[in-house]
Write an enzyme that holds these catalytic residues in place. Structure first.
Site, PDB file in Angstrom:
ATOM      1  N   GLU A  83       0.805  -1.227   0.000  1.00  0.00           N
ATOM      2  CA  GLU A  83       0.000   0.000   0.000  1.00  0.00           C
ATOM      3  C   GLU A  83       0.840   1.279   0.000  1.00  0.00           C
ATOM      4  O   GLU A  83       0.284   2.359   0.222  1.00  0.00           O
ATOM      5  CB  GLU A  83      -0.983   0.023   1.182  1.00  0.00           C
ATOM      6  CG  GLU A  83      -1.957  -1.154   1.199  1.00  0.00           C
ATOM      7  CD  GLU A  83      -3.050  -1.029   2.241  1.00  0.00           C
ATOM      8  OE1 GLU A  83      -3.826  -0.076   2.185  1.00  0.00           O
ATOM      9  OE2 GLU A  83      -3.102  -1.918   3.128  1.00  0.00           O
ATOM     10  N   LEU A 143      -1.792   1.286  18.022  1.00  0.00           N
ATOM     11  CA  LEU A 143      -2.554   2.538  18.004  1.00  0.00           C
ATOM     12  C   LEU A 143      -2.748   3.084  16.591  1.00  0.00           C
ATOM     13  O   LEU A 143      -1.787   3.235  15.832  1.00  0.00           O
ATOM     14  CB  LEU A 143      -1.860   3.594  18.874  1.00  0.00           C
ATOM     15  CG  LEU A 143      -2.714   4.863  19.054  1.00  0.00           C
ATOM     16  CD1 LEU A 143      -3.915   4.617  19.944  1.00  0.00           C
ATOM     17  CD2 LEU A 143      -1.877   6.014  19.580  1.00  0.00           C
ATOM     18  N   HIS A 144      -3.992   3.358  16.267  1.00  0.00           N
ATOM     19  CA  HIS A 144      -4.323   3.970  14.980  1.00  0.00           C
ATOM     20  C   HIS A 144      -5.540   4.862  15.164  1.00  0.00           C
ATOM     21  O   HIS A 144      -6.358   4.641  16.055  1.00  0.00           O
ATOM     22  CB  HIS A 144      -4.589   2.892  13.917  1.00  0.00           C
ATOM     23  CG  HIS A 144      -5.629   1.898  14.319  1.00  0.00           C
ATOM     24  ND1 HIS A 144      -5.345   0.803  15.121  1.00  0.00           N
ATOM     25  CD2 HIS A 144      -6.959   1.844  14.070  1.00  0.00           C
ATOM     26  CE1 HIS A 144      -6.454   0.115  15.322  1.00  0.00           C
ATOM     27  NE2 HIS A 144      -7.449   0.738  14.700  1.00  0.00           N
ATOM     28  N   TYR A 151      -7.652  -4.227  16.262  1.00  0.00           N
ATOM     29  CA  TYR A 151      -6.204  -4.453  16.139  1.00  0.00           C
ATOM     30  C   TYR A 151      -5.489  -3.602  17.175  1.00  0.00           C
ATOM     31  O   TYR A 151      -5.696  -2.380  17.230  1.00  0.00           O
ATOM     32  CB  TYR A 151      -5.731  -4.080  14.722  1.00  0.00           C
ATOM     33  CG  TYR A 151      -6.492  -4.844  13.672  1.00  0.00           C
ATOM     34  CD1 TYR A 151      -6.191  -6.173  13.400  1.00  0.00           C
ATOM     35  CD2 TYR A 151      -7.531  -4.241  12.971  1.00  0.00           C
ATOM     36  CE1 TYR A 151      -6.907  -6.890  12.454  1.00  0.00           C
ATOM     37  CE2 TYR A 151      -8.257  -4.946  12.021  1.00  0.00           C
ATOM     38  CZ  TYR A 151      -7.942  -6.269  11.770  1.00  0.00           C
ATOM     39  OH  TYR A 151      -8.666  -6.975  10.839  1.00  0.00           O
ATOM     40  N   TYR A 152      -4.649  -4.262  17.982  1.00  0.00           N
ATOM     41  CA  TYR A 152      -4.001  -3.563  19.094  1.00  0.00           C
ATOM     42  C   TYR A 152      -2.649  -2.988  18.687  1.00  0.00           C
ATOM     43  O   TYR A 152      -1.593  -3.467  19.075  1.00  0.00           O
ATOM     44  CB  TYR A 152      -3.891  -4.498  20.307  1.00  0.00           C
ATOM     45  CG  TYR A 152      -5.255  -4.817  20.873  1.00  0.00           C
ATOM     46  CD1 TYR A 152      -5.929  -3.904  21.682  1.00  0.00           C
ATOM     47  CD2 TYR A 152      -5.900  -6.011  20.564  1.00  0.00           C
ATOM     48  CE1 TYR A 152      -7.185  -4.167  22.179  1.00  0.00           C
ATOM     49  CE2 TYR A 152      -7.158  -6.291  21.052  1.00  0.00           C
ATOM     50  CZ  TYR A 152      -7.799  -5.366  21.856  1.00  0.00           C
ATOM     51  OH  TYR A 152      -9.045  -5.623  22.331  1.00  0.00           O
TER      52      TYR A 152
HETATM   53  P1  M7G Z   1     -10.094  -1.004  14.400  1.00  0.00           P
HETATM   54  O1  M7G Z   1     -10.651   0.077  15.230  1.00  0.00           O
HETATM   55  O2  M7G Z   1      -8.932  -1.763  14.979  1.00  0.00           O
HETATM   56  O3  M7G Z   1     -11.173  -2.085  14.051  1.00  0.00           O
HETATM   57  O4  M7G Z   1      -9.680  -0.341  13.042  1.00  0.00           O
HETATM   58  P2  M7G Z   1     -12.417  -2.165  13.059  1.00  0.00           P
HETATM   59  O5  M7G Z   1     -11.881  -2.836  11.808  1.00  0.00           O
HETATM   60  O6  M7G Z   1     -13.357  -3.076  13.770  1.00  0.00           O
HETATM   61  O7  M7G Z   1     -12.919  -0.784  12.850  1.00  0.00           O
HETATM   62  C1  M7G Z   1      -8.829  -0.895  12.089  1.00  0.00           C
HETATM   63  C2  M7G Z   1      -9.017  -0.118  10.806  1.00  0.00           C
HETATM   64  O8  M7G Z   1      -8.036  -0.523   9.872  1.00  0.00           O
HETATM   65  C3  M7G Z   1     -10.378  -0.390  10.169  1.00  0.00           C
HETATM   66  O9  M7G Z   1     -10.995   0.826   9.813  1.00  0.00           O
HETATM   67  C4  M7G Z   1     -10.048  -1.281   8.979  1.00  0.00           C
HETATM   68  O10 M7G Z   1     -10.943  -1.111   7.893  1.00  0.00           O
HETATM   69  C5  M7G Z   1      -8.652  -0.809   8.615  1.00  0.00           C
HETATM   70  N1  M7G Z   1      -7.839  -1.854   7.962  1.00  0.00           N
HETATM   71  C6  M7G Z   1      -7.771  -3.159   8.314  1.00  0.00           C
HETATM   72  N2  M7G Z   1      -6.890  -3.800   7.501  1.00  0.00           N
HETATM   73  C7  M7G Z   1      -6.584  -5.216   7.588  1.00  0.00           C
HETATM   74  C8  M7G Z   1      -6.385  -2.873   6.631  1.00  0.00           C
HETATM   75  C9  M7G Z   1      -5.435  -2.965   5.569  1.00  0.00           C
HETATM   76  O11 M7G Z   1      -4.837  -3.997   5.258  1.00  0.00           O
HETATM   77  N3  M7G Z   1      -5.181  -1.782   4.919  1.00  0.00           N
HETATM   78  C10 M7G Z   1      -5.821  -0.597   5.221  1.00  0.00           C
HETATM   79  N4  M7G Z   1      -5.520   0.481   4.497  1.00  0.00           N
HETATM   80  N5  M7G Z   1      -6.710  -0.511   6.230  1.00  0.00           N
HETATM   81  C11 M7G Z   1      -6.998  -1.638   6.931  1.00  0.00           C
END
Ligand code: M7G
Length: 317
Positions: free
Chosen positions: A179, A269-270, A266-267
């Site tokens: 990406e 921080l984002h 996912y643990y």
């Molecule tokens: P989260 O709050 O951990 O969980 O957010 P959620 O998925 O239940 O909201 C993780 C965020 O990362 C989400 O908005 C996902 O759509 C995004 N995400 C997950 N993956 C595996 C990827 C990826 O491979 N690439 C991108 N660009 N975003 C991802």
């Protein structure tokens, strides 16, 4: 999943191949408001398939796969077609059934292929683990009030028990293995830096639905619970640079919703960065914590606010 139709890296043929080999087993859930359906199936393994980072779930001897199908919003081009004087979009609609009552009329139909292309967003998880399946399966949900004591005795050990492979996709982005061509902004600082890029939920076309994700470079911050005043430079930097990143899509700073999830999936921080026009389950009370409030709580109420707070959230059974 990347849905860029200009893909010439071989990703699209790979996805098409996997979808053709997908054998449907079960509808995990569906959501009429977001017009999304989650399907569980299996894909017979092939030499070219990606190795699973974690133990894949096996259904009837085959690796499990999850396909998400979502009807996508009207693209700016489709909106233009619908509004211009000869209204190509409306003329292309084939009506199936209709009703009329006084000044009101309604019908179902299908837009012409040219007017609404593409109209579907497809996401695939393969091989899928039991965790992936559980996350998407319709399930009983309940409120949990997580006290600091509950966090220390149950949640923290749970977070620490998560295999690093579960966030391999995060590390792949941070190390620019995948990406990298979509990165909108990067601050490479190892302590206060991050990468901002389109979330996989957004196809990067309609900016009303803009959805970016900022992933911090440091690997020691797992969730909201870890944040203290020591992290204010990082959080303030994020708030400021999220605005810079969004402006690349013409979205202004006061049109942004910045938040973290607790619990996240996912643990690592984002921060979620979305257009305020976008609404969805991820923004519900009990999951989304606005970045502005997080900063304010830490800066003005207590540095250890998130270590002392009782945090309510909804948890799947
Ligand atoms: P989260 O709050 O951990 O969980 O957010 P959620 O998925 O239940 O909201 C993780 C965020 O990362 C989400 O908005 C996902 O759509 C995004 N995400 C997950 N993956 C595996 C990827 C990826 O491979 N690439 C991108 N660009 N975003 C991802």
């Amino acid at each position: 999943m990347d849905t860029d139709t200009s893909d010439n890296t071989g990703t699209l043929p790979q996805i098409e191949d996997l979808l053709r080999r997908f054998q449907f087993r079960e509808v995990l859930s569906d959501d009429t408001s977001s017009k999304t359906i989650w399907l569980l199936g299996v894909i017979a393994a092939d030499d070219s398939d990606k190795d699973a980072a974690e133990e894949p779930a096996v259904v009837a001897g085959h690796n499990a796969a999850i396909v998400v199908l979502e009807r996508i919003a009207f693209s700016p081009q489709a909106i233009e077609l619908g509004c211009c004087s000869n209204s190509v979009l409306l003329e292309s609609i084939l009506l199936a059934s209709g009703e009329r009552n006084d000044v009101y009329a309604w019908a179902t139909g299908q837009a012409g292929a040219a007017a609404l292309k593409p109209d579907l967003r497809v996401a695939l998880t393969y091989p899928a683990t039991q965790k992936h399946i559980d996350k998407h399966r319709r399930q009983l949900r309940m409120w949990v009030s997580e006290t600091p004591k509950l966090y220390a005795s149950i949640t923290k050990p749970f977070i620490e028990s998560q295999p690093a492979s579960r966030i391999q996709w995060v590390y792949n982005i941070l190390s620019k293995q995948v990406e990298s061509e979509h990165i909108v902004f990067e601050d490479p600082d190892p302590v206060n830096g991050f990468i901002i890029l389109p979330d996989l939920k957004w196809d990067a076309t309609n900016t009303d639905n803009m959805y970016l994700v900022a992933i911090v470079h440091r690997r020691d911050l797992k969730s909201l619970r870890d944040l203290t005043s020591m992290h204010l430079p990082l959080l303030n930097n994020l708030r400021c640079k999220a605005a810079v990143a969004a402006q690349k899509y013409g979205v202004q700073p006061d049109q942004l919703r910045l938040y973290v999830h607790y619990q996240p999936s996912y643990y690592h921080l984002h921060i979620h960065i979305t257009n305020v026009l976008l609404e969805g389950k991820g923004m519900l009370a009990g999951r989304a914590h606005l970045l502005d409030s997080v900063i304010d709580n830490i800066a003005n109420i207590a540095s250890d606010y998130y270590q002392r707070a009782t945090i309510p959230y909804v948890l799947g059974s």
